[in-house]
Motif scaffolding. Sequence first.
Motif, PDB file in Angstrom:
ATOM      1  N   PHE A   9       0.841  -1.203   0.000  1.00  0.00           N
ATOM      2  CA  PHE A   9       0.000   0.000   0.000  1.00  0.00           C
ATOM      3  C   PHE A   9       0.877   1.255   0.000  1.00  0.00           C
ATOM      4  CE2 PHE A   9      -2.124   3.390   2.409  1.00  0.00           C
ATOM      5  CZ  PHE A   9      -3.193   3.634   1.548  1.00  0.00           C
ATOM      6  N   ILE A  10       1.929   1.259   0.821  1.00  0.00           N
ATOM      7  CA  ILE A  10       2.872   2.384   0.841  1.00  0.00           C
ATOM      8  C   ILE A  10       3.500   2.552  -0.546  1.00  0.00           C
ATOM      9  CG2 ILE A  10       5.048   3.242   1.824  1.00  0.00           C
ATOM     10  CD1 ILE A  10       2.757   3.385   3.800  1.00  0.00           C
ATOM     11  N   ASN A  11       3.862   1.431  -1.178  1.00  0.00           N
ATOM     12  CA  ASN A  11       4.401   1.460  -2.544  1.00  0.00           C
ATOM     13  C   ASN A  11       3.445   2.178  -3.487  1.00  0.00           C
ATOM     14  OD1 ASN A  11       5.472   0.454  -5.234  1.00  0.00           O
ATOM     15  ND2 ASN A  11       3.645  -0.804  -5.058  1.00  0.00           N
ATOM     16  N   LEU A  12       2.177   1.818  -3.447  1.00  0.00           N
ATOM     17  CA  LEU A  12       1.193   2.429  -4.352  1.00  0.00           C
ATOM     18  C   LEU A  12       1.023   3.912  -4.081  1.00  0.00           C
ATOM     19  CD1 LEU A  12      -1.518  -0.384  -4.460  1.00  0.00           C
ATOM     20  CD2 LEU A  12       0.172   0.198  -6.222  1.00  0.00           C
ATOM     21  N   VAL A  13       0.980   4.296  -2.819  1.00  0.00           N
ATOM     22  CA  VAL A  13       0.825   5.718  -2.466  1.00  0.00           C
ATOM     23  C   VAL A  13       2.043   6.515  -2.943  1.00  0.00           C
ATOM     24  CG1 VAL A  13       0.721   7.333  -0.534  1.00  0.00           C
ATOM     25  CG2 VAL A  13      -0.723   5.295  -0.530  1.00  0.00           C
ATOM     26  N   LEU A  14       3.237   5.975  -2.729  1.00  0.00           N
ATOM     27  CA  LEU A  14       4.454   6.684  -3.130  1.00  0.00           C
ATOM     28  C   LEU A  14       4.638   6.714  -4.651  1.00  0.00           C
ATOM     29  CD1 LEU A  14       6.883   5.267  -0.438  1.00  0.00           C
ATOM     30  CD2 LEU A  14       6.162   7.652  -0.647  1.00  0.00           C
ATOM     31  N   ASP A  15       4.172   5.681  -5.335  1.00  0.00           N
ATOM     32  CA  ASP A  15       4.392   5.578  -6.774  1.00  0.00           C
ATOM     33  C   ASP A  15       3.387   6.377  -7.596  1.00  0.00           C
ATOM     34  OD1 ASP A  15       6.117   4.686  -8.727  1.00  0.00           O
ATOM     35  OD2 ASP A  15       5.159   2.740  -8.964  1.00  0.00           O
ATOM     36  N   PHE A  16       2.206   6.629  -7.049  1.00  0.00           N
ATOM     37  CA  PHE A  16       1.191   7.323  -7.843  1.00  0.00           C
ATOM     38  C   PHE A  16       0.763   8.661  -7.248  1.00  0.00           C
ATOM     39  CE2 PHE A  16       0.779   2.850  -9.136  1.00  0.00           C
ATOM     40  CZ  PHE A  16       1.062   2.997 -10.478  1.00  0.00           C
ATOM     41  N   PRO A  17      -0.021   8.698  -6.154  1.00  0.00           N
ATOM     42  CA  PRO A  17      -0.521  10.000  -5.684  1.00  0.00           C
ATOM     43  C   PRO A  17       0.565  10.973  -5.228  1.00  0.00           C
ATOM     44  CG  PRO A  17      -1.666   8.215  -4.549  1.00  0.00           C
ATOM     45  CD  PRO A  17      -0.568   7.606  -5.358  1.00  0.00           C
ATOM     46  N   LEU A  18       1.658  10.493  -4.660  1.00  0.00           N
ATOM     47  CA  LEU A  18       2.699  11.399  -4.174  1.00  0.00           C
ATOM     48  C   LEU A  18       3.705  11.787  -5.254  1.00  0.00           C
ATOM     49  CD1 LEU A  18       3.449  10.165  -0.554  1.00  0.00           C
ATOM     50  CD2 LEU A  18       1.999  12.043  -1.322  1.00  0.00           C
ATOM     51  N   GLN A  19       3.529  11.259  -6.450  1.00  0.00           N
ATOM     52  CA  GLN A  19       4.384  11.644  -7.567  1.00  0.00           C
ATOM     53  C   GLN A  19       3.801  12.920  -8.176  1.00  0.00           C
ATOM     54  OE1 GLN A  19       6.008   9.657 -11.685  1.00  0.00           O
ATOM     55  NE2 GLN A  19       4.361   8.669 -10.645  1.00  0.00           N
ATOM     56  N   SER A  20       4.601  13.957  -8.289  1.00  0.00           N
ATOM     57  CA  SER A  20       4.096  15.224  -8.819  1.00  0.00           C
ATOM     58  C   SER A  20       3.807  15.109 -10.316  1.00  0.00           C
ATOM     59  CB  SER A  20       5.117  16.334  -8.577  1.00  0.00           C
ATOM     60  OG  SER A  20       6.262  16.127  -9.384  1.00  0.00           O
ATOM     61  N   ASP A  21       2.991  16.029 -10.811  1.00  0.00           N
ATOM     62  CA  ASP A  21       2.696  16.063 -12.244  1.00  0.00           C
ATOM     63  C   ASP A  21       3.970  16.276 -13.052  1.00  0.00           C
ATOM     64  OD1 ASP A  21      -0.010  15.664 -11.819  1.00  0.00           O
ATOM     65  OD2 ASP A  21      -0.473  17.807 -11.808  1.00  0.00           O
ATOM     66  N   PHE A  22       4.865  17.115 -12.514  1.00  0.00           N
ATOM     67  CA  PHE A  22       6.149  17.375 -13.171  1.00  0.00           C
ATOM     68  C   PHE A  22       6.924  16.075 -13.348  1.00  0.00           C
ATOM     69  CE2 PHE A  22      10.700  18.177 -12.913  1.00  0.00           C
ATOM     70  CZ  PHE A  22      10.878  19.073 -13.950  1.00  0.00           C
ATOM     71  N   MET A  23       7.036  15.290 -12.257  1.00  0.00           N
ATOM     72  CA  MET A  23       7.782  14.030 -12.328  1.00  0.00           C
ATOM     73  C   MET A  23       7.114  13.065 -13.287  1.00  0.00           C
ATOM     74  SD  MET A  23       9.114  13.029  -8.599  1.00  0.00           S
ATOM     75  CE  MET A  23      10.050  14.163  -7.627  1.00  0.00           C
ATOM     76  N   SER A  24       5.803  12.990 -13.212  1.00  0.00           N
ATOM     77  CA  SER A  24       5.068  12.078 -14.079  1.00  0.00           C
ATOM     78  C   SER A  24       5.315  12.404 -15.551  1.00  0.00           C
ATOM     79  CB  SER A  24       3.582  12.168 -13.759  1.00  0.00           C
ATOM     80  OG  SER A  24       2.848  11.329 -14.593  1.00  0.00           O
TER      81      SER A  24
END
Length: 123
Positions: A9-24
């Motif tokens: 779950f921590i992996n999913l939170v860090l990999d998607f919602p906490l990734q900024s639009d810039f990084m994405s």
Amino acid sequence: MVIFLFLYFINLVLDFPLQSDFMSKYKSQSDYVLFVHCAIWGLGLWFALMPLGLFAWWKLVMLVGGHFIIDRWKCHKHYKLWPMKKTPLPFGDGYKKEPVISDFGSLYIDQTLHAVQVLLCLI
């Protein structure tokens, strides 16, 4: 099993919602931006391991390095270099070559490999 689910779950939170639009947007264009994303993800999971008593330096290296390799493969679409399948064109006009792995399929492979990383942290 509960610890694995918590870490995944921590992996999913860090990999998607906490990734900024810039990084994405730019992690596929810049290895530096990709590395920053991987470092944030790896450090986040590594800090989650501390209260569980699973802290080790090699895990940080494995998490950040592994995430970088996996995401670089996905972001740079290296899976499209893999074996191609021939799809017949209509009216017998020959064949079209397509990658065996789709963009959506690469996401499943990406997350499966990250799940393996999380499992390795339980060692």
